[in-house]
Design a protein around this motif. Sequence first.
Motif, PDB file in Angstrom:
ATOM      1  N   TRP A  96      -6.709  24.927  11.975  1.00 49.38           N
ATOM      2  CA  TRP A  96      -5.705  25.969  11.840  1.00 49.38           C
ATOM      3  C   TRP A  96      -5.218  26.433  13.205  1.00 49.38           C
ATOM      4  N   VAL A  97      -3.952  26.820  13.260  1.00 51.28           N
ATOM      5  CA  VAL A  97      -3.409  27.537  14.412  1.00 51.28           C
ATOM      6  C   VAL A  97      -2.804  28.828  13.861  1.00 51.28           C
ATOM      7  N   LYS A  98      -3.344  29.961  14.306  1.00 52.88           N
ATOM      8  CA  LYS A  98      -2.901  31.249  13.772  1.00 52.88           C
ATOM      9  C   LYS A  98      -2.676  32.224  14.916  1.00 52.88           C
ATOM     10  N   GLY A  99      -1.643  33.024  14.796  1.00 50.96           N
ATOM     11  CA  GLY A  99      -1.374  34.050  15.803  1.00 50.96           C
ATOM     12  C   GLY A  99       0.036  34.573  15.697  1.00 50.96           C
ATOM     13  N   ASP A 100       0.229  35.779  16.185  1.00 51.02           N
ATOM     14  CA  ASP A 100       1.580  36.319  16.249  1.00 51.02           C
ATOM     15  C   ASP A 100       2.393  35.533  17.263  1.00 51.02           C
ATOM     16  N   MET A 101       3.714  35.552  17.090  1.00 53.66           N
ATOM     17  CA  MET A 101       4.601  34.882  18.029  1.00 53.66           C
ATOM     18  C   MET A 101       5.535  35.892  18.667  1.00 53.66           C
ATOM     19  N   ALA A 102       5.834  35.683  19.943  1.00 49.18           N
ATOM     20  CA  ALA A 102       6.731  36.576  20.669  1.00 49.18           C
ATOM     21  C   ALA A 102       7.715  35.747  21.478  1.00 49.18           C
ATOM     22  N   LYS A 103       8.877  36.316  21.745  1.00 49.34           N
ATOM     23  CA  LYS A 103       9.878  35.616  22.540  1.00 49.34           C
ATOM     24  C   LYS A 103       9.374  35.436  23.964  1.00 49.34           C
ATOM     25  N   SER A 104       9.667  34.280  24.519  1.00 47.04           N
ATOM     26  CA  SER A 104       9.307  33.970  25.896  1.00 47.04           C
ATOM     27  C   SER A 104      10.595  33.740  26.681  1.00 47.04           C
ATOM     28  N   ARG A 105      10.610  32.780  27.570  1.00 41.45           N
ATOM     29  CA  ARG A 105      11.788  32.529  28.403  1.00 41.45           C
ATOM     30  C   ARG A 105      12.651  31.410  27.847  1.00 41.45           C
ATOM     31  N   ARG A 106      13.916  31.427  28.190  1.00 39.72           N
ATOM     32  CA  ARG A 106      14.876  30.358  27.884  1.00 39.72           C
ATOM     33  C   ARG A 106      14.977  30.045  26.386  1.00 39.72           C
ATOM     34  N   GLY A 107      14.796  31.070  25.542  1.00 37.37           N
ATOM     35  CA  GLY A 107      14.906  30.856  24.114  1.00 37.37           C
ATOM     36  C   GLY A 107      13.641  30.332  23.463  1.00 37.37           C
ATOM     37  N   ALA A 108      12.573  30.235  24.236  1.00 40.20           N
ATOM     38  CA  ALA A 108      11.300  29.750  23.704  1.00 40.20           C
ATOM     39  C   ALA A 108      10.476  30.912  23.143  1.00 40.20           C
ATOM     40  N   PHE A 109       9.393  30.556  22.467  1.00 40.65           N
ATOM     41  CA  PHE A 109       8.446  31.536  21.943  1.00 40.65           C
ATOM     42  C   PHE A 109       7.054  31.182  22.443  1.00 40.65           C
ATOM     43  N   LYS A 110       6.145  32.138  22.333  1.00 44.72           N
ATOM     44  CA  LYS A 110       4.755  31.888  22.712  1.00 44.72           C
ATOM     45  C   LYS A 110       3.828  32.445  21.641  1.00 44.72           C
ATOM     46  N   LEU A 111       2.640  31.866  21.553  1.00 48.64           N
ATOM     47  CA  LEU A 111       1.643  32.293  20.583  1.00 48.64           C
ATOM     48  C   LEU A 111       0.754  33.358  21.215  1.00 48.64           C
ATOM     49  N   LEU A 112       0.532  34.440  20.482  1.00 46.17           N
ATOM     50  CA  LEU A 112      -0.303  35.539  20.958  1.00 46.17           C
ATOM     51  C   LEU A 112      -1.681  35.476  20.302  1.00 46.17           C
ATOM     52  N   LYS A 113      -2.622  36.221  20.842  1.00 50.00           N
ATOM     53  CA  LYS A 113      -3.970  36.257  20.259  1.00 50.00           C
ATOM     54  C   LYS A 113      -4.051  37.225  19.086  1.00 50.00           C
ATOM     55  N   SER A 114      -3.056  38.105  18.964  1.00 51.03           N
ATOM     56  CA  SER A 114      -3.068  39.073  17.865  1.00 51.03           C
ATOM     57  C   SER A 114      -2.669  38.413  16.554  1.00 51.03           C
ATOM     58  N   ASN A 115      -3.003  39.091  15.443  1.00 46.98           N
ATOM     59  CA  ASN A 115      -2.729  38.533  14.112  1.00 46.98           C
ATOM     60  C   ASN A 115      -2.176  39.597  13.168  1.00 46.98           C
ATOM     61  N   GLU A 116      -1.192  40.359  13.634  1.00 49.09           N
ATOM     62  CA  GLU A 116      -0.606  41.397  12.791  1.00 49.09           C
ATOM     63  C   GLU A 116       0.348  40.801  11.749  1.00 49.09           C
ATOM     64  N   ASN A 117       1.168  39.862  12.177  1.00 48.36           N
ATOM     65  CA  ASN A 117       2.081  39.144  11.273  1.00 48.36           C
ATOM     66  C   ASN A 117       2.122  37.692  11.752  1.00 48.36           C
ATOM     67  N   PRO A 118       1.031  36.979  11.567  1.00 48.01           N
ATOM     68  CA  PRO A 118       0.855  35.709  12.283  1.00 48.01           C
ATOM     69  C   PRO A 118       1.645  34.535  11.722  1.00 48.01           C
ATOM     70  N   ALA A 119       1.958  33.604  12.599  1.00 45.11           N
ATOM     71  CA  ALA A 119       2.374  32.266  12.202  1.00 45.11           C
ATOM     72  C   ALA A 119       1.097  31.508  11.854  1.00 45.11           C
ATOM     73  N   VAL A 120       1.115  30.812  10.733  1.00 41.22           N
ATOM     74  CA  VAL A 120      -0.082  30.114  10.255  1.00 41.22           C
ATOM     75  C   VAL A 120       0.265  28.650  10.000  1.00 41.22           C
ATOM     76  N   THR A 121      -0.452  27.765  10.649  1.00 44.92           N
ATOM     77  CA  THR A 121      -0.211  26.322  10.526  1.00 44.92           C
ATOM     78  C   THR A 121      -1.540  25.593  10.387  1.00 44.92           C
ATOM     79  N   ARG A 122      -1.579  24.623   9.482  1.00 46.71           N
ATOM     80  CA  ARG A 122      -2.739  23.726   9.410  1.00 46.71           C
ATOM     81  C   ARG A 122      -2.264  22.324   9.784  1.00 46.71           C
ATOM     82  N   PHE A 123      -3.131  21.569  10.468  1.00 43.28           N
ATOM     83  CA  PHE A 123      -2.709  20.253  10.942  1.00 43.28           C
ATOM     84  C   PHE A 123      -3.881  19.280  10.990  1.00 43.28           C
ATOM     85  N   TYR A 124      -3.521  17.994  10.974  1.00 42.29           N
ATOM     86  CA  TYR A 124      -4.451  16.896  11.228  1.00 42.29           C
ATOM     87  C   TYR A 124      -3.802  15.991  12.275  1.00 42.29           C
ATOM     88  N   SER A 125      -4.604  15.360  13.115  1.00 37.76           N
ATOM     89  CA  SER A 125      -4.050  14.410  14.080  1.00 37.76           C
ATOM     90  C   SER A 125      -4.934  13.172  14.160  1.00 37.76           C
TER      91      SER A 125
END
Length: 220
Positions: A96-125
């Motif tokens: 799992w990858v879980k965490g809030d997301m916030a705007k970063s630079r140049r239109g990008a976003f970054k993942l935060l350590k907080s989980n108030e309204n998190p983005a939630v993703t499960r993956f296999y590689s």
Amino acid sequence: MQFDVIFDHNDFLIAYKPVGVSFHSEDSPGFVVMLEAQLNVKLFPVHRLDKVTSGLIVLAKHKAAAAKLTALFESRQIDKFYLALIDAKPKKKQGWVKGDMAKSRRGAFKLLKSNENPAVTRFYSQTIEPGIRAVILKPFSGKTHQLRVALKSLGAPIIGDELYAGSLADRTYLHAYNLQFRWDGISIDCKASPVEGELFKRFLSSEVFNDWQQPTNLEW
């Protein structure tokens, strides 16, 4: 430019958006406008894909269907599965990858350590050739750039995703592969393999892709 309609229903259609085509109109007509012109029909968007992402989009044919599809998306009753390629070793190979997301630079976003309204993703590689790993991802939320940020946070940005420090390539290797949901008691299971990108072409002939052709065989 002609677009492929993968599935056609009285209430909606599922079409293939090529890589490099904007979903909404910007300086030139976007995917929805061009598809409407191609089919001579009014369409109602209920979700979107980034310009750099190829794959499946569902579009309603009338307002009632749009409202129903929107409700299905909001209640997470539409399962979406994506394919990506990476060339760096991720911090973990699955999970799992879980965490809030916030705007970063140049239109990008970054993942935060907080989980108030998190983005939630499960993956296999899994490795498909030396130095290249394939990833199958299922988002459990609908945040902008969610999957791109998730892989970046694992130290393995998507190949070609320059905004998130991915290696230079002929495209961003992210593709919306599979949509699954129920509509009026009928199961909809729509798949479309990526058609653009040399690395994706090699991936499609791999044993990994063969194993992943039915994503629900994995534990989500």
